[in-house]
Scaffold this motif. Structure first.
Motif, PDB file in Angstrom:
ATOM      1  N   ASN A  32       0.831  -1.210   0.000  1.00 46.74           N
ATOM      2  CA  ASN A  32       0.000   0.000   0.000  1.00 46.74           C
ATOM      3  C   ASN A  32       0.861   1.255   0.000  1.00 46.74           C
ATOM      4  O   ASN A  32       0.528   2.245  -0.670  1.00 46.74           O
ATOM      5  CB  ASN A  32      -0.922  -0.004   1.219  1.00 46.74           C
ATOM      6  CG  ASN A  32      -2.081  -0.979   1.065  1.00 46.74           C
ATOM      7  OD1 ASN A  32      -2.519  -1.248  -0.053  1.00 46.74           O
ATOM      8  ND2 ASN A  32      -2.565  -1.502   2.169  1.00 46.74           N
ATOM      9  N   TRP A  66       2.022   1.798  -3.532  1.00 43.05           N
ATOM     10  CA  TRP A  66       0.980   2.333  -4.428  1.00 43.05           C
ATOM     11  C   TRP A  66       0.752   3.815  -4.179  1.00 43.05           C
ATOM     12  O   TRP A  66       0.510   4.580  -5.117  1.00 43.05           O
ATOM     13  CB  TRP A  66      -0.322   1.546  -4.275  1.00 43.05           C
ATOM     14  CG  TRP A  66      -0.202   0.131  -4.725  1.00 43.05           C
ATOM     15  CD1 TRP A  66      -0.544  -0.988  -4.050  1.00 43.05           C
ATOM     16  CD2 TRP A  66       0.344  -0.334  -5.975  1.00 43.05           C
ATOM     17  NE1 TRP A  66      -0.241  -2.111  -4.773  1.00 43.05           N
ATOM     18  CE2 TRP A  66       0.292  -1.736  -5.958  1.00 43.05           C
ATOM     19  CE3 TRP A  66       0.879   0.305  -7.098  1.00 43.05           C
ATOM     20  CZ2 TRP A  66       0.751  -2.510  -7.014  1.00 43.05           C
ATOM     21  CZ3 TRP A  66       1.338  -0.475  -8.160  1.00 43.05           C
ATOM     22  CH2 TRP A  66       1.272  -1.856  -8.108  1.00 43.05           C
ATOM     23  N   ILE A 109      -0.316 -10.010 -11.423  1.00 42.80           N
ATOM     24  CA  ILE A 109      -1.431  -9.788 -10.507  1.00 42.80           C
ATOM     25  C   ILE A 109      -2.319  -8.680 -11.073  1.00 42.80           C
ATOM     26  O   ILE A 109      -1.939  -7.505 -11.129  1.00 42.80           O
ATOM     27  CB  ILE A 109      -0.926  -9.406  -9.102  1.00 42.80           C
ATOM     28  CG1 ILE A 109      -0.003 -10.508  -8.565  1.00 42.80           C
ATOM     29  CG2 ILE A 109      -2.094  -9.178  -8.155  1.00 42.80           C
ATOM     30  CD1 ILE A 109       0.692 -10.151  -7.269  1.00 42.80           C
ATOM     31  N   PHE A 110      -3.524  -9.057 -11.508  1.00 44.92           N
ATOM     32  CA  PHE A 110      -4.419  -8.109 -12.165  1.00 44.92           C
ATOM     33  C   PHE A 110      -4.790  -6.946 -11.258  1.00 44.92           C
ATOM     34  O   PHE A 110      -4.906  -5.805 -11.711  1.00 44.92           O
ATOM     35  CB  PHE A 110      -5.690  -8.824 -12.617  1.00 44.92           C
ATOM     36  CG  PHE A 110      -5.518  -9.616 -13.876  1.00 44.92           C
ATOM     37  CD1 PHE A 110      -6.013  -9.152 -15.077  1.00 44.92           C
ATOM     38  CD2 PHE A 110      -4.867 -10.836 -13.882  1.00 44.92           C
ATOM     39  CE1 PHE A 110      -5.854  -9.860 -16.253  1.00 44.92           C
ATOM     40  CE2 PHE A 110      -4.707 -11.568 -15.040  1.00 44.92           C
ATOM     41  CZ  PHE A 110      -5.206 -11.076 -16.238  1.00 44.92           C
ATOM     42  N   GLU A 111      -4.979  -7.213  -9.969  1.00 51.27           N
ATOM     43  CA  GLU A 111      -5.398  -6.176  -9.036  1.00 51.27           C
ATOM     44  C   GLU A 111      -4.387  -5.037  -8.981  1.00 51.27           C
ATOM     45  O   GLU A 111      -4.760  -3.867  -8.860  1.00 51.27           O
ATOM     46  CB  GLU A 111      -5.588  -6.782  -7.649  1.00 51.27           C
ATOM     47  CG  GLU A 111      -6.185  -5.819  -6.626  1.00 51.27           C
ATOM     48  CD  GLU A 111      -6.326  -6.476  -5.268  1.00 51.27           C
ATOM     49  OE1 GLU A 111      -5.351  -7.115  -4.820  1.00 51.27           O
ATOM     50  OE2 GLU A 111      -7.410  -6.356  -4.669  1.00 51.27           O
ATOM     51  N   GLU A 112      -3.094  -5.374  -9.073  1.00 49.73           N
ATOM     52  CA  GLU A 112      -2.057  -4.339  -9.040  1.00 49.73           C
ATOM     53  C   GLU A 112      -2.172  -3.416 -10.245  1.00 49.73           C
ATOM     54  O   GLU A 112      -2.137  -2.189 -10.113  1.00 49.73           O
ATOM     55  CB  GLU A 112      -0.678  -4.995  -9.043  1.00 49.73           C
ATOM     56  CG  GLU A 112      -0.349  -5.757  -7.793  1.00 49.73           C
ATOM     57  CD  GLU A 112       1.080  -6.281  -7.791  1.00 49.73           C
ATOM     58  OE1 GLU A 112       1.467  -6.823  -6.761  1.00 49.73           O
ATOM     59  OE2 GLU A 112       1.789  -6.126  -8.804  1.00 49.73           O
ATOM     60  N   GLU A 125      -4.751  -2.955 -12.186  1.00 49.94           N
ATOM     61  CA  GLU A 125      -6.036  -2.253 -12.175  1.00 49.94           C
ATOM     62  C   GLU A 125      -5.983  -1.017 -11.271  1.00 49.94           C
ATOM     63  O   GLU A 125      -6.622  -0.007 -11.544  1.00 49.94           O
ATOM     64  CB  GLU A 125      -7.120  -3.215 -11.689  1.00 49.94           C
ATOM     65  CG  GLU A 125      -8.532  -2.678 -11.788  1.00 49.94           C
ATOM     66  CD  GLU A 125      -9.560  -3.710 -11.406  1.00 49.94           C
ATOM     67  OE1 GLU A 125     -10.744  -3.512 -11.725  1.00 49.94           O
ATOM     68  OE2 GLU A 125      -9.198  -4.722 -10.773  1.00 49.94           O
ATOM     69  N   ARG A 126      -5.203  -1.108 -10.196  1.00 45.93           N
ATOM     70  CA  ARG A 126      -5.141  -0.025  -9.222  1.00 45.93           C
ATOM     71  C   ARG A 126      -4.419   1.206  -9.753  1.00 45.93           C
ATOM     72  O   ARG A 126      -4.752   2.337  -9.388  1.00 45.93           O
ATOM     73  CB  ARG A 126      -4.448  -0.535  -7.960  1.00 45.93           C
ATOM     74  CG  ARG A 126      -4.452   0.436  -6.804  1.00 45.93           C
ATOM     75  CD  ARG A 126      -4.026  -0.251  -5.536  1.00 45.93           C
ATOM     76  NE  ARG A 126      -3.987   0.662  -4.409  1.00 45.93           N
ATOM     77  CZ  ARG A 126      -3.708   0.314  -3.164  1.00 45.93           C
ATOM     78  NH1 ARG A 126      -3.458  -0.957  -2.888  1.00 45.93           N
ATOM     79  NH2 ARG A 126      -3.682   1.196  -2.195  1.00 45.93           N
ATOM     80  N   ARG A 128     -13.751  -1.531 -17.100  1.00 43.66           N
ATOM     81  CA  ARG A 128     -14.479  -1.517 -15.829  1.00 43.66           C
ATOM     82  C   ARG A 128     -15.943  -1.152 -16.049  1.00 43.66           C
ATOM     83  O   ARG A 128     -16.836  -1.692 -15.393  1.00 43.66           O
ATOM     84  CB  ARG A 128     -13.839  -0.522 -14.856  1.00 43.66           C
ATOM     85  CG  ARG A 128     -12.472  -0.943 -14.354  1.00 43.66           C
ATOM     86  CD  ARG A 128     -11.956   0.021 -13.295  1.00 43.66           C
ATOM     87  NE  ARG A 128     -10.512  -0.142 -13.104  1.00 43.66           N
ATOM     88  CZ  ARG A 128      -9.601   0.689 -13.563  1.00 43.66           C
ATOM     89  NH1 ARG A 128      -9.956   1.757 -14.250  1.00 43.66           N
ATOM     90  NH2 ARG A 128      -8.315   0.475 -13.343  1.00 43.66           N
ATOM     91  N   SER A 185     -14.402  -9.100 -11.908  1.00 43.48           N
ATOM     92  CA  SER A 185     -13.093  -8.473 -11.774  1.00 43.48           C
ATOM     93  C   SER A 185     -12.453  -8.276 -13.151  1.00 43.48           C
ATOM     94  O   SER A 185     -12.875  -8.870 -14.152  1.00 43.48           O
ATOM     95  CB  SER A 185     -12.171  -9.331 -10.910  1.00 43.48           C
ATOM     96  OG  SER A 185     -11.830 -10.519 -11.593  1.00 43.48           O
ATOM     97  N   GLU A 231      -9.594  -9.414 -13.981  1.00 50.35           N
ATOM     98  CA  GLU A 231      -9.047 -10.712 -14.367  1.00 50.35           C
ATOM     99  C   GLU A 231     -10.120 -11.581 -15.011  1.00 50.35           C
ATOM    100  O   GLU A 231      -9.881 -12.237 -16.031  1.00 50.35           O
ATOM    101  CB  GLU A 231      -8.457 -11.411 -13.150  1.00 50.35           C
ATOM    102  CG  GLU A 231      -7.791 -12.740 -13.484  1.00 50.35           C
ATOM    103  CD  GLU A 231      -7.016 -13.303 -12.315  1.00 50.35           C
ATOM    104  OE1 GLU A 231      -6.289 -14.282 -12.538  1.00 50.35           O
ATOM    105  OE2 GLU A 231      -7.132 -12.771 -11.204  1.00 50.35           O
TER     106      GLU A 231
END
Length: 298
Positions: free
Chosen positions: A168, A171, A190-193, A195-196, A219, A284, A286
């Motif tokens: 965190n 980021w 890692i898709f979440e990374e 996307e953020r 999104r 998501s 992903e």
């Protein structure tokens, strides 16, 4: 019109046996955060090594701020903050000595921002590198990539080894750099990374680009995923057979509704079929990439 930060055209590096990258083409604009997504072995690191001028491509071209990445490697590297996927640090040095060494190689005299970063990461720079954990070494690498406030950040799997708190923190730093107008190229599985942080992302599969997508547009198109549990497998299978694109597994059925599709019909049919439980979540990034460009086995 400002020059393109990164321009890749037909980039190919073939190591044989299907390994390497093949015909990559994409462009990154100044101030943009661009992600390269893909599983391990997809070619992310090979792409980045060519951008950094460490590897000569077999064909195609790669340019950073108009400079050829291989022929002008020294000039390119002076403008880039680079974090490799596999760090090679000098084990006998302390963290502070290594940071000073890297700053000296760049001709950087003011290290005030470097020490600020160390504080934010909770990095003990008095420790010898050989005694550091993987996560602590990653922090040293991140400080070295960020401390000279470069125009472009090229980060290969930047959260590797970091705990959630430090992720965190990273980021927050990267989002601040993005607001400052820094261009960011981020590689991750890692898709979440991605996307953020990122505005766009390229999905790499088998060394080739399957797609380049605007993440904001993706999104907005996200479906809603519904999971319904029935009294038994037969009831679940019967419900799945009556609903398009539904999949049954045991006594559970999963399906998705695109935005605008009526939920009332689904709930009415589920009630008639004796639904026992219902869960729902937003699809998501992903999920979307795999649905659009991947196979079930991925």
């Amino acid at each position: 019109m400002s020059e393109t930060a990164i321009e890749v055209s037909g980039l190919t590096k073939d190591y044989g046996g299907g390994r390497g990258v093949f015909g990559l083409s994409f462009a990154v604009q100044p101030g943009e955060a661009f992600g390269i997504l893909g599983p391990n072995g997809a070619g992310k690191t090979t792409t980045i090594r060519q951008l950094m001028g460490f590897v000569r491509s077999d064909s195609g071209s790669a340019r950073i701020f108009g400079q050829d990445c291989f022929a002008g490697a020294a000039r390119v590297q002076s403008q880039v903050g680079y974090l490799p996927g596999e760090l090679a640090l000098m084990d006998d040095m302390t963290g502070a000595a290594f940071i000073r060494l890297m700053a000296g190689l760049r001709g950087q005299k003011d290290l005030s921002y470097a020490w600020q970063l160390c504080q934010r990461f909770g990095l003990d720079v008095s420790q010898k590198i050989r005694k550091m954990s993987k996560g602590t070494k990653q922090k040293v690498g991140l400080v070295c990539a960020l401390m000279h406030r470069p125009r472009l950040l090229v980060l290969d799997e930047p959260t590797s080894g970091l705990d959630p708190l430090m992720q965190n923190q990273l980021w927050e730093i990267l989002l601040a750099e993005k607001q400052r107008g820094v261009t960011i190229l981020l590689s991750s599985h890692i898709f979440e990374e991605v996307e953020r942080l990122c505005d766009r992302a390229a999905l790499l599969r088998g060394g080739r680009i399957a797609a380049v997508e605007q993440l904001g547009e993706l999104r907005a198109k996200a479906s809603r995923v519904y999971q319904l549990r029935f009294a038994g497998e037969q009831e679940a299978a019967a419900f799945a057979a009556a609903w398009p694109d539904a999949a049954a597994k045991g006594d559970w059925v999963q399906l998705r509704l695109s935005q605008g599709e009526p939920v009332a019909r689904l709930l009415a049919m589920a009630a008639q079929s004796g639904v026992q439980d219902l869960k729902t979540r937003q699809e998501s990034l992903e999920d979307m990439f795999l649905r659009m460009y991947g196979g079930r086995n991925e």
